[in-house]
Design a protein around this motif. Structure first.
Motif, PDB file in Angstrom:
ATOM      1  N   ILE A  28       0.869  -1.184   0.000  1.00 21.92           N
ATOM      2  CA  ILE A  28       0.000   0.000   0.000  1.00 21.92           C
ATOM      3  C   ILE A  28       0.902   1.230   0.000  1.00 21.92           C
ATOM      4  O   ILE A  28       1.794   1.347   0.851  1.00 21.92           O
ATOM      5  N   GLN A  29       0.691   2.126  -0.935  1.00 21.58           N
ATOM      6  CA  GLN A  29       1.462   3.370  -0.945  1.00 21.58           C
ATOM      7  C   GLN A  29       1.206   4.124   0.347  1.00 21.58           C
ATOM      8  O   GLN A  29       0.062   4.201   0.817  1.00 21.58           O
ATOM      9  N   THR A  30       2.263   4.700   0.900  1.00 24.45           N
ATOM     10  CA  THR A  30       2.139   5.433   2.160  1.00 24.45           C
ATOM     11  C   THR A  30       1.059   6.507   2.065  1.00 24.45           C
ATOM     12  O   THR A  30       0.257   6.682   2.986  1.00 24.45           O
ATOM     13  N   SER A  31       0.996   7.194   0.938  1.00 31.60           N
ATOM     14  CA  SER A  31       0.026   8.283   0.773  1.00 31.60           C
ATOM     15  C   SER A  31      -1.421   7.777   0.789  1.00 31.60           C
ATOM     16  O   SER A  31      -2.351   8.557   0.956  1.00 31.60           O
ATOM     17  N   LYS A  32      -1.619   6.459   0.641  1.00 33.18           N
ATOM     18  CA  LYS A  32      -2.961   5.882   0.614  1.00 33.18           C
ATOM     19  C   LYS A  32      -3.383   5.285   1.959  1.00 33.18           C
ATOM     20  O   LYS A  32      -4.488   4.766   2.089  1.00 33.18           O
ATOM     21  N   LEU A  33      -2.510   5.347   2.970  1.00 28.59           N
ATOM     22  CA  LEU A  33      -2.883   4.805   4.277  1.00 28.59           C
ATOM     23  C   LEU A  33      -4.063   5.592   4.843  1.00 28.59           C
ATOM     24  O   LEU A  33      -4.114   6.814   4.725  1.00 28.59           O
ATOM     25  N   SER A  34      -4.986   4.896   5.492  1.00 26.41           N
ATOM     26  CA  SER A  34      -6.259   5.493   5.898  1.00 26.41           C
ATOM     27  C   SER A  34      -6.142   6.500   7.028  1.00 26.41           C
ATOM     28  O   SER A  34      -6.786   7.546   7.002  1.00 26.41           O
ATOM     29  N   ASP A  35      -5.370   6.183   8.054  1.00 24.68           N
ATOM     30  CA  ASP A  35      -5.316   7.053   9.231  1.00 24.68           C
ATOM     31  C   ASP A  35      -4.230   8.111   9.059  1.00 24.68           C
ATOM     32  O   ASP A  35      -3.072   7.783   8.796  1.00 24.68           O
ATOM     33  N   PRO A  36      -4.569   9.398   9.216  1.00 21.90           N
ATOM     34  CA  PRO A  36      -3.571  10.460   8.994  1.00 21.90           C
ATOM     35  C   PRO A  36      -2.357  10.382   9.914  1.00 21.90           C
ATOM     36  O   PRO A  36      -1.239  10.652   9.482  1.00 21.90           O
ATOM     37  N   ALA A  37      -2.569   9.993  11.168  1.00 19.89           N
ATOM     38  CA  ALA A  37      -1.431   9.910  12.100  1.00 19.89           C
ATOM     39  C   ALA A  37      -0.492   8.770  11.712  1.00 19.89           C
ATOM     40  O   ALA A  37       0.731   8.925  11.730  1.00 19.89           O
ATOM     41  N   VAL A  38      -1.074   7.643  11.341  1.00 18.95           N
ATOM     42  CA  VAL A  38      -0.263   6.496  10.924  1.00 18.95           C
ATOM     43  C   VAL A  38       0.455   6.818   9.615  1.00 18.95           C
ATOM     44  O   VAL A  38       1.627   6.491   9.442  1.00 18.95           O
ATOM     45  N   ARG A  39      -0.238   7.477   8.712  1.00 17.50           N
ATOM     46  CA  ARG A  39       0.380   7.890   7.444  1.00 17.50           C
ATOM     47  C   ARG A  39       1.591   8.785   7.709  1.00 17.50           C
ATOM     48  O   ARG A  39       2.668   8.594   7.134  1.00 17.50           O
ATOM     49  N   ALA A  40       1.455   9.745   8.629  1.00 15.25           N
ATOM     50  CA  ALA A  40       2.567  10.648   8.970  1.00 15.25           C
ATOM     51  C   ALA A  40       3.710   9.884   9.640  1.00 15.25           C
ATOM     52  O   ALA A  40       4.890  10.161   9.384  1.00 15.25           O
ATOM     53  N   PHE A  41       3.372   8.921  10.495  1.00 12.84           N
ATOM     54  CA  PHE A  41       4.364   8.084  11.173  1.00 12.84           C
ATOM     55  C   PHE A  41       5.205   7.311  10.147  1.00 12.84           C
ATOM     56  O   PHE A  41       6.437   7.356  10.174  1.00 12.84           O
TER      57      PHE A  41
END
Length: 108
Positions: A3-16
């Motif tokens: 899964i591309q990082t930019s497509k991760l659902s949760d904004p905090a997890v995406r930033a992490f």
């Protein structure tokens, strides 16, 4: 399939994940509450020591294979200079302000 990082659902997890992969310590710390904690394979660890050893000094990198629980649980291939690549699980506790107060990781 990754899964591309930019497509991760949760904004905090995406930033992490973005901060880990960019080796950006300040951006990483910005994703956490001031009193954040973490555990590795169920054992509490010293956060500052662990992130230095397992992420920043060893060039950690995450490739997310799947997410669940609204993006707050991940299975990822994690690699660093110390351990090579392994299949890992990550789970995150996220506060109302959108920052991570706890994360747990370990082998999947």
């Amino acid at each position: 399939m990754t899964i591309q990082t930019s497509k991760l659902s949760d904004p905090a997890v995406r930033a992490f994940v973005s901060a880990v992969n960019a080796h950006d310590r300040q951006a990483f710390l910005d994703t956490l509450t001031p009193d954040a904690t973490m555990s590795d394979d169920g054992s509490d660890r010293d956060l500052a020591d662990w992130i230095d050893r397992e992420i920043f000094s060893s060039h950690g990198h995450m490739e997310v294979d799947n997410e669940s629980q609204g993006g707050r649980s991940l299975v990822a291939r994690y690699r660093n200079d110390a351990w090579g690549e392994m299949r890992t699980r990550w789970s995150f506790t996220i506060e109302d302000d959108g920052r991570i107060s706890h994360f747990d990781t370990g082998q999947a």
